[in-house]
Design an enzyme around this catalytic site. Structure first.
Site, PDB file in Angstrom:
ATOM      1  NE  ARG A  88      -3.151   2.239   3.135  1.00  0.00           N
ATOM      2  CZ  ARG A  88      -4.413   2.330   3.557  1.00  0.00           C
ATOM      3  NH1 ARG A  88      -5.201   1.279   3.510  1.00  0.00           N
ATOM      4  NH2 ARG A  88      -4.864   3.461   4.030  1.00  0.00           N
ATOM      5  CG  ASN A  97      -3.096  -9.095  -2.206  1.00  0.00           C
ATOM      6  OD1 ASN A  97      -1.915  -9.319  -1.988  1.00  0.00           O
ATOM      7  ND2 ASN A  97      -3.898  -8.561  -1.298  1.00  0.00           N
ATOM      8  CB  THR A 120     -16.098  -4.790   4.012  1.00  0.00           C
ATOM      9  OG1 THR A 120     -16.952  -3.784   3.505  1.00  0.00           O
ATOM     10  CG2 THR A 120     -15.735  -5.731   2.911  1.00  0.00           C
ATOM     11  CB  SER A 124     -16.331  -2.085  -5.468  1.00  0.00           C
ATOM     12  OG  SER A 124     -15.712  -2.767  -4.383  1.00  0.00           O
ATOM     13  CE1 TYR A 136     -11.493  -4.747   0.149  1.00  0.00           C
ATOM     14  CE2 TYR A 136     -13.418  -3.311   0.154  1.00  0.00           C
ATOM     15  CZ  TYR A 136     -12.474  -4.056   0.841  1.00  0.00           C
ATOM     16  OH  TYR A 136     -12.522  -4.116   2.203  1.00  0.00           O
ATOM     17  CG  HIS A 137     -17.116  -3.713  -1.237  1.00  0.00           C
ATOM     18  ND1 HIS A 137     -16.845  -2.524  -1.887  1.00  0.00           N
ATOM     19  CD2 HIS A 137     -17.110  -3.425   0.085  1.00  0.00           C
ATOM     20  CE1 HIS A 137     -16.697  -1.554  -0.970  1.00  0.00           C
ATOM     21  NE2 HIS A 137     -16.843  -2.074   0.226  1.00  0.00           N
ATOM     22  CE  LYS A 148     -12.590  -7.741   3.103  1.00  0.00           C
ATOM     23  NZ  LYS A 148     -11.282  -7.770   3.781  1.00  0.00           N
ATOM     24  CB  THR A 154     -15.397  15.113  -2.834  1.00  0.00           C
ATOM     25  OG1 THR A 154     -14.863  14.296  -1.763  1.00  0.00           O
ATOM     26  CG2 THR A 154     -14.294  16.027  -3.340  1.00  0.00           C
TER      27      THR A 154
HETATM   28  N1  USQ Z   1     -18.015   8.984  -0.701  1.00  0.00           N
HETATM   29  C1  USQ Z   1     -18.325  10.311  -1.012  1.00  0.00           C
HETATM   30  N2  USQ Z   1     -17.283  11.164  -1.197  1.00  0.00           N
HETATM   31  C2  USQ Z   1     -15.980  10.779  -1.080  1.00  0.00           C
HETATM   32  C3  USQ Z   1     -15.686   9.435  -0.765  1.00  0.00           C
HETATM   33  C4  USQ Z   1     -16.730   8.562  -0.592  1.00  0.00           C
HETATM   34  O1  USQ Z   1     -19.490  10.692  -1.114  1.00  0.00           O
HETATM   35  O2  USQ Z   1     -15.097  11.624  -1.261  1.00  0.00           O
HETATM   36  C5  USQ Z   1     -19.127   8.028  -0.460  1.00  0.00           C
HETATM   37  C6  USQ Z   1     -19.024   6.774  -1.316  1.00  0.00           C
HETATM   38  O3  USQ Z   1     -19.617   6.988  -2.576  1.00  0.00           O
HETATM   39  C7  USQ Z   1     -19.742   5.754  -0.433  1.00  0.00           C
HETATM   40  C8  USQ Z   1     -19.437   6.214   0.993  1.00  0.00           C
HETATM   41  O4  USQ Z   1     -19.011   7.566   0.875  1.00  0.00           O
HETATM   42  O5  USQ Z   1     -21.124   5.839  -0.629  1.00  0.00           O
HETATM   43  C9  USQ Z   1     -18.339   5.414   1.674  1.00  0.00           C
HETATM   44  O6  USQ Z   1     -17.186   5.452   0.870  1.00  0.00           O
HETATM   45  P1  USQ Z   1     -15.720   5.115   1.427  1.00  0.00           P
HETATM   46  O7  USQ Z   1     -14.758   5.469   0.334  1.00  0.00           O
HETATM   47  O8  USQ Z   1     -15.528   5.727   2.760  1.00  0.00           O
HETATM   48  O9  USQ Z   1     -15.821   3.550   1.684  1.00  0.00           O
HETATM   49  P2  USQ Z   1     -15.673   2.285   0.722  1.00  0.00           P
HETATM   50  O10 USQ Z   1     -15.176   2.622  -0.625  1.00  0.00           O
HETATM   51  O11 USQ Z   1     -16.935   1.510   0.795  1.00  0.00           O
HETATM   52  O12 USQ Z   1     -14.502   1.443   1.418  1.00  0.00           O
HETATM   53  C10 USQ Z   1     -14.067   1.668   2.758  1.00  0.00           C
HETATM   54  C11 USQ Z   1     -12.701   0.997   2.920  1.00  0.00           C
HETATM   55  C12 USQ Z   1     -12.853  -0.511   2.737  1.00  0.00           C
HETATM   56  C13 USQ Z   1     -13.911  -1.037   3.707  1.00  0.00           C
HETATM   57  C14 USQ Z   1     -15.220  -0.290   3.497  1.00  0.00           C
HETATM   58  C15 USQ Z   1     -16.299  -0.659   4.484  1.00  0.00           C
HETATM   59  O13 USQ Z   1     -11.775   1.522   1.984  1.00  0.00           O
HETATM   60  O14 USQ Z   1     -11.596  -1.155   2.966  1.00  0.00           O
HETATM   61  O15 USQ Z   1     -14.118  -2.406   3.478  1.00  0.00           O
HETATM   62  O16 USQ Z   1     -14.999   1.122   3.680  1.00  0.00           O
HETATM   63  S1  USQ Z   1     -17.904  -0.624   3.748  1.00  0.00           S
HETATM   64  O17 USQ Z   1     -18.087   0.654   3.074  1.00  0.00           O
HETATM   65  O18 USQ Z   1     -18.893  -0.805   4.800  1.00  0.00           O
HETATM   66  O19 USQ Z   1     -17.958  -1.703   2.790  1.00  0.00           O
END
Ligand code: USQ
Length: 382
Positions: A35, A118, A144, A179, A181-182, A185, A253
């Site tokens: 990372r 990975n 997740t 996604s 990635y998800h 998982k 954002t």
């Molecule tokens: N989002 C925004 N603006 C941003 C970034 C994100 O509106 O600048 C929104 C996304 O569209 C999404 C939400 O915020 O609806 C959460 O996004 P995130 O980037 O915080 O989370 P995510 O991509 O889902 O992934 C993160 C971690 C990942 C973990 C996951 C938990 O990177 O490793 O597994 O959170 S979960 O979301 O519950 O699957």
């Protein structure tokens, strides 16, 4: 307990090593620095200077007298992983060593293939290393909440009782990730569930929501012990990004309408959950699942909270709705259950104004290091 933390250099990995070490356990941390390398290549390093693990372990030992062993290597290399297991014979292994970014997994075929290889081969190797060295070892895998997606029914804690044509059976709760990635998982949960049924492994799957925060009890001792904190589009989670954006004077954002609801938790609670799970291992042949969140918020709510506290601190925070680069529902039902970890003794740190203000104050100290060009590049899902 002898604890092996895989992915020890990540946002949660090093904090977990210190947490177990402070509580008197023998800890070994493993990472291949993937990372770090990739976030540098993408022009977006961590916000705080983050010494390499051996340096952090030296500081930790000098400050606390406790030793954390460090190994640099790749867990998809089975020979390497097996040698680590043979050396440490762990009672519990905490598995963070996955490619953790939804965004990264959607960038190209190569990055999608890397994520699949990975995450799945890494998990498979852990299963085999456990079987060959310490079959009673408790595997704690970070899952997740995103595996469930956003279904139009309540999200149970891992399992669903189904009655069909007069007969009943318990199944893994249906999963539909948003996604690649998800999706990996989900696939690694399936791998573990298969080996739990077949070889009688003990596994806890922690279905964690996005984590926020910087400070943990242990990191407070010395700034060189802070987590590997990313705020860029690829590796940063949403609330951490919002605080950095506010401090940098950039608009927050918000993707699309901002009605996307997720379950969130403070990094201190993330440590606590992993610890509580490790203290009460499941029996052999059991896959135990917890939903690891403490509160739910929409993106709009997070933005409003950030704005309120930021404005009070004099930042004049602006909000901007951007065309959503992801494919996700922007208004939806969301009702996850999360009572299991509370039942083990978790007392949540809530997202209060004070918690947000603490994040603002810490980020402000590193303001000069913010790479504004890494904050939004618009990496699209299609
Ligand atoms: N989002 C925004 N603006 C941003 C970034 C994100 O509106 O600048 C929104 C996304 O569209 C999404 C939400 O915020 O609806 C959460 O996004 P995130 O980037 O915080 O989370 P995510 O991509 O889902 O992934 C993160 C971690 C990942 C973990 C996951 C938990 O990177 O490793 O597994 O959170 S979960 O979301 O519950 O699957």
């Amino acid at each position: 307990m002898r604890v092996l933390v895989l992915g020890a250099d990540g946002y949660l990995g090093w904090a977990t090593c210190m947490h177990f070490s402070r509580l008197g356990h023998e800890v070994a941390g493993v990472d291949n620095y993937w990372r770090r390398r990739v976030s540098r290549e993408l022009g977006a390093g961590p916000l705080m200077p983050t010494p390499r693990l051996s340096e952090r372990a030296r500081r930790w030992e000098a400050l606390t007298g406790r030793k954390i062993s460090i190994h640099v290597g790749d867990i998809t290399d089975f020979g390497f992983l097996l040698s680590i297991f043979r050396q440490h014979m762990p009672d519990a292994v905490v598995h963070y060593a996955e490619q953790p970014s939804a965004v990264f997994s959607m960038m190209s075929r190569e990055r999608a293939a890397f994520t699949v290889r990975n995450n799945l081969v890494g998990t498979l190797n852990i299963v085999w290393a456990v079987r060959e060295t310490v079959p009673a070892c408790h595997i704690i895998k970070l899952g997740t909440m995103g595996e469930y997606g956003t279904p139009n029914i309540d999200i149970e804690e891992g399992w669903l009782d189904v009655e069909h044509n007069g007969r009943r059976e318990k199944f893994l709760f249906p999963r539909q990730a948003g996604s690649l990635y998800h999706t990996t998982k989900i696939q690694d949960t399936d791998l573990l569930w298969f080996y739990v049924r077949t070889w009688g492994l003990r596994v806890t799957d922690l279905m964690q929501g996005p984590v926020y925060g910087i400070m943990t009890e242990e990191a407070g001792i010395d700034s060189g012990l802070l987590p590997n904190f990313n705020y860029d589009e690829v590796f940063g989670t949403v609330l951490n990004r919002f605080i950095v954006q506010a401090v940098a004077g950039l608009p927050l954002t918000i993707y699309g309408k901002g009605g996307q609801v997720r379950g969130y938790l403070n990094i201190m609670d993330s440590m606590r959950c992993v610890y509580l799970a490790s203290m009460t291992p499941p029996g052999p042949g059991q896959l135990r699942i917890f939903n690891q969140v403490t509160e739910t918020f929409s993106v709009n709510e997070l933005a409003q909270k950030t704005k309120k506290v930021g404005d009070e601190l004099g930042y004049s925070v602006r909000l901007r709705h951007l065309e959503n680069p992801r494919v996700e529902k922007e208004e939806h039902y969301y009702n996850p259950k999360y009572t299991g970890l509370a039942g083990l003794g978790l007392t949540p740190h809530r997202l209060t104004g004070e918690v947000l203000a603490g994040m603002f104050r810490l980020v402000e100290k590193y303001k000069k290091r913010i790479r504004t060009d890494a904050i939004f590049r618009g990496i699209k899902w299609r």
